[in-house]
Design an enzyme around this catalytic site. Structure first.
Site, PDB file in Angstrom:
ATOM      1  N   GLY A  30      -3.337  13.612  52.680  1.00 15.69           N
ATOM      2  CA  GLY A  30      -3.178  14.776  53.546  1.00 15.69           C
ATOM      3  C   GLY A  30      -1.963  14.603  54.461  1.00 15.69           C
ATOM      4  N   THR A  87      -8.828  13.963  45.848  1.00  9.17           N
ATOM      5  CA  THR A  87      -8.176  14.886  44.918  1.00  9.17           C
ATOM      6  C   THR A  87      -6.966  14.149  44.342  1.00  9.17           C
ATOM      7  OG1 THR A  87      -8.852  16.714  46.348  1.00  9.17           O
ATOM      8  CG2 THR A  87      -7.161  17.196  44.693  1.00  9.17           C
ATOM      9  N   MET A 131      -7.192   5.094  60.540  1.00  4.94           N
ATOM     10  CA  MET A 131      -6.514   6.011  61.471  1.00  4.94           C
ATOM     11  C   MET A 131      -7.497   6.686  62.430  1.00  4.94           C
ATOM     12  SD  MET A 131      -3.468   7.962  59.633  1.00  4.94           S
ATOM     13  CE  MET A 131      -2.306   7.129  58.584  1.00  4.94           C
ATOM     14  N   LYS A 156      -0.684  21.000  61.984  1.00  4.58           N
ATOM     15  CA  LYS A 156       0.577  20.265  61.791  1.00  4.58           C
ATOM     16  C   LYS A 156       1.445  20.888  60.696  1.00  4.58           C
ATOM     17  CE  LYS A 156      -1.103  15.826  63.526  1.00  4.58           C
ATOM     18  NZ  LYS A 156      -1.315  14.407  63.269  1.00  4.58           N
ATOM     19  N   ASP A 199       3.896  10.266  63.806  1.00  6.92           N
ATOM     20  CA  ASP A 199       2.695   9.541  63.357  1.00  6.92           C
ATOM     21  C   ASP A 199       3.067   8.278  62.577  1.00  6.92           C
ATOM     22  OD1 ASP A 199       0.802  11.252  64.465  1.00  6.92           O
ATOM     23  OD2 ASP A 199       0.656  12.486  62.660  1.00  6.92           O
TER      24      ASP A 199
HETATM   25  P1  NAP Z   1      -5.845  16.397  56.305  1.00 14.93           P
HETATM   26  O1  NAP Z   1      -4.452  16.832  56.090  1.00 14.93           O
HETATM   27  O2  NAP Z   1      -6.934  17.411  56.452  1.00 14.93           O
HETATM   28  O3  NAP Z   1      -6.208  15.397  55.086  1.00 14.93           O
HETATM   29  C1  NAP Z   1      -7.513  14.857  54.983  1.00 14.93           C
HETATM   30  C2  NAP Z   1      -7.527  13.742  53.947  1.00 14.93           C
HETATM   31  O4  NAP Z   1      -8.821  13.136  53.948  1.00 14.93           O
HETATM   32  C3  NAP Z   1      -7.273  14.219  52.517  1.00 14.93           C
HETATM   33  O5  NAP Z   1      -6.650  13.187  51.790  1.00 14.93           O
HETATM   34  C4  NAP Z   1      -8.710  14.458  52.022  1.00 14.93           C
HETATM   35  O6  NAP Z   1      -8.843  14.386  50.616  1.00 14.93           O
HETATM   36  C5  NAP Z   1      -9.412  13.294  52.652  1.00 14.93           C
HETATM   37  N1  NAP Z   1     -10.853  13.480  52.844  1.00 14.93           N
HETATM   38  C6  NAP Z   1     -11.439  14.413  53.620  1.00 14.93           C
HETATM   39  N2  NAP Z   1     -12.802  14.269  53.565  1.00 14.93           N
HETATM   40  C7  NAP Z   1     -13.040  13.231  52.732  1.00 14.93           C
HETATM   41  C8  NAP Z   1     -14.225  12.596  52.272  1.00 14.93           C
HETATM   42  N3  NAP Z   1     -15.432  12.997  52.665  1.00 14.93           N
HETATM   43  N4  NAP Z   1     -14.112  11.543  51.434  1.00 14.93           N
HETATM   44  C9  NAP Z   1     -12.899  11.119  51.048  1.00 14.93           C
HETATM   45  N5  NAP Z   1     -11.730  11.685  51.429  1.00 14.93           N
HETATM   46  C10 NAP Z   1     -11.801  12.731  52.271  1.00 14.93           C
HETATM   47  O7  NAP Z   1      -5.982  15.498  57.625  1.00 14.93           O
HETATM   48  P2  NAP Z   1      -4.859  14.515  58.210  1.00 14.93           P
HETATM   49  O8  NAP Z   1      -4.039  15.237  59.220  1.00 14.93           O
HETATM   50  O9  NAP Z   1      -4.185  13.855  57.064  1.00 14.93           O
HETATM   51  O10 NAP Z   1      -5.748  13.467  59.043  1.00 14.93           O
HETATM   52  C11 NAP Z   1      -6.492  12.457  58.374  1.00 14.93           C
HETATM   53  C12 NAP Z   1      -7.191  11.574  59.407  1.00 14.93           C
HETATM   54  O11 NAP Z   1      -6.227  10.812  60.134  1.00 14.93           O
HETATM   55  C13 NAP Z   1      -7.984  12.366  60.448  1.00 14.93           C
HETATM   56  O12 NAP Z   1      -9.219  11.713  60.660  1.00 14.93           O
HETATM   57  C14 NAP Z   1      -7.133  12.291  61.697  1.00 14.93           C
HETATM   58  O13 NAP Z   1      -7.920  12.352  62.872  1.00 14.93           O
HETATM   59  C15 NAP Z   1      -6.485  10.918  61.531  1.00 14.93           C
HETATM   60  N6  NAP Z   1      -5.202  10.800  62.244  1.00 14.93           N
HETATM   61  C16 NAP Z   1      -5.103   9.846  63.206  1.00 14.93           C
HETATM   62  C17 NAP Z   1      -3.907   9.672  63.881  1.00 14.93           C
HETATM   63  C18 NAP Z   1      -3.781   8.614  64.943  1.00 14.93           C
HETATM   64  O14 NAP Z   1      -2.824   8.670  65.717  1.00 14.93           O
HETATM   65  N7  NAP Z   1      -4.677   7.641  64.974  1.00 14.93           N
HETATM   66  C19 NAP Z   1      -2.795  10.491  63.573  1.00 14.93           C
HETATM   67  C20 NAP Z   1      -2.933  11.445  62.559  1.00 14.93           C
HETATM   68  C21 NAP Z   1      -4.149  11.599  61.906  1.00 14.93           C
HETATM   69  P3  NAP Z   1      -8.596  15.686  49.681  1.00 14.93           P
HETATM   70  O15 NAP Z   1      -7.107  15.770  49.475  1.00 14.93           O
HETATM   71  O16 NAP Z   1      -9.341  15.363  48.447  1.00 14.93           O
HETATM   72  O17 NAP Z   1      -9.145  16.869  50.432  1.00 14.93           O
END
Ligand code: NAP
Length: 281
Positions: free
Chosen positions: A134, A158, A220, A71, A108
């Site tokens: 994120g 973070t 999410m 993205k 989103d």
């Molecule tokens: P991203 O940019 O990779 O960000 C990941 C986020 O999760 C960051 O804040 C990260 O923290 C945190 N994180 C990762 N592993 C963790 C852990 N073990 N414990 C605590 N925090 C953790 O991913 P994203 O695009 O934001 O997506 C996040 C989630 O939303 C995903 O699961 C995705 O599938 C879901 N999502 C769903 C929809 C929907 O339509 N339902 C749409 C978009 C996204 P740090 O900053 O510390 O690394």
């Protein structure tokens, strides 16, 4: 079977992408609205997003959805960004423009707000805790503040990413915004949104159970049950939902951008829910 020479082609590009429900969702939208199109999954190499998207569009593709981990790269690739995509620095929908270029959108956040209207009809003035900083959290922060949220606390593993996002929101004119860590988050919240990917590996953000007691909790991540929804129920949350409604909502808004018609979400959500299990609160 669809003849690919006669219908408009769309695709979701990600890595991995085999699990994506988007083809089923867009097929259901197309059937419901009578639009003629095809929609496929394309797994791009981790170092090959730009080439993959350019090839698909040059080959006649009419639009692209973008999913993990591309993205942010998509936001750099498109020539123009609509406002929420620019703020989020993340694009989930690529739309051709009349000048022959491409505009990046982020549906989103509006998809989440659409789902909140279904789950908590008429809710306004909410005190919201957003877990994560994120791409997904960046995409939903401003739409939440433009919609049901009165205040927003962003907590992230973070901490600097949470405080940076809060600072950007304040600079954009939003008040009542704070950034913090999981172990330093305090307050009383009406709504807790889990925008971390911790659940994909079976984990839960390490926040105090007090923060979700009495709150409505939204994860999410989607599935018949999710680790965060299970944990929130045990911690005394007032209600829980997974992110399937957001997924179908963001897809409906992408479909509208491409086809000019907004599908009716609830019947398609029910159809996809029946496929993956669980229930829509
Ligand atoms: P991203 O940019 O990779 O960000 C990941 C986020 O999760 C960051 O804040 C990260 O923290 C945190 N994180 C990762 N592993 C963790 C852990 N073990 N414990 C605590 N925090 C953790 O991913 P994203 O695009 O934001 O997506 C996040 C989630 O939303 C995903 O699961 C995705 O599938 C879901 N999502 C769903 C929809 C929907 O339509 N339902 C749409 C978009 C996204 P740090 O900053 O510390 O690394």
């Amino acid at each position: 079977m669809l003849d690919r020479n006669e219908v408009d082609r769309y695709a979701v590009v990600g890595n991995p992408v085999a699990h994506s429900l988007s083809p089923a969702i867009h097929a259901a939208f197309a059937k419901q609205t009578g639009e003629s199109l095809s929609y496929e999954r394309i797994e791009a190499p981790l170092d090959g997003f730009a080439r993959t998207v350019a090839d698909f569009l040059a080959g006649g593709g009419r639009g692209v959805n973008v999913t993990v981990p591309f993205k942010g790269e998509a936001a750099s690739w498109v020539g123009k960004l609509e406002a929420n995509a620019a703020f989020a620095e993340a694009v989930n929908t690529i739309v051709p423009d009349e000048a022959g270029g491409y505009v990046g959108h982020n549906t989103d956040g509006p998809g989440l707000v659409m789902d909140m209207e279904r789950l908590l009809p008429g809710a306004t003035g909410l005190s919201v805790l957003l877990l994560g900083a994120g791409g997904a959290a960046r995409g939903v922060a401003a739409p939440l503040l433009d919609g049901p949220a009165r205040s927003l606390t962003i907590a992230n593993r973070t901490v600097s990413r949470a405080t940076a996002l809060a600072e950007r929101l304040r600079k954009a004119g939003y008040g009542s915004v704070a950034g913090t860590g999981f172990d330093t988050a305090t307050g009383s919240f009406d709504l807790v949104v889990n925008a971390t990917s911790a659940g994909l590996a079976g984990g839960v953000p390490s926040i105090a159970p007090d923060l979700v007691r009495g709150a409505y909790c939204y994860d999410m991540v989607y599935g018949a049950t999710t680790p965060f929804c299970r944990w929130a129920a045990e911690a005394g949350a007032a209600g829980m939902a997974d992110g399937l409604g957001m997924l179908v909502g963001q897809a409906a808004l992408a479909f509208e951008l491409w086809r000019g018609v907004l599908p009716d979400v609830p019947p398609v959500l029910a159809q996809i829910r029946a496929r993956i299990g669980g229930s829509d609160a």
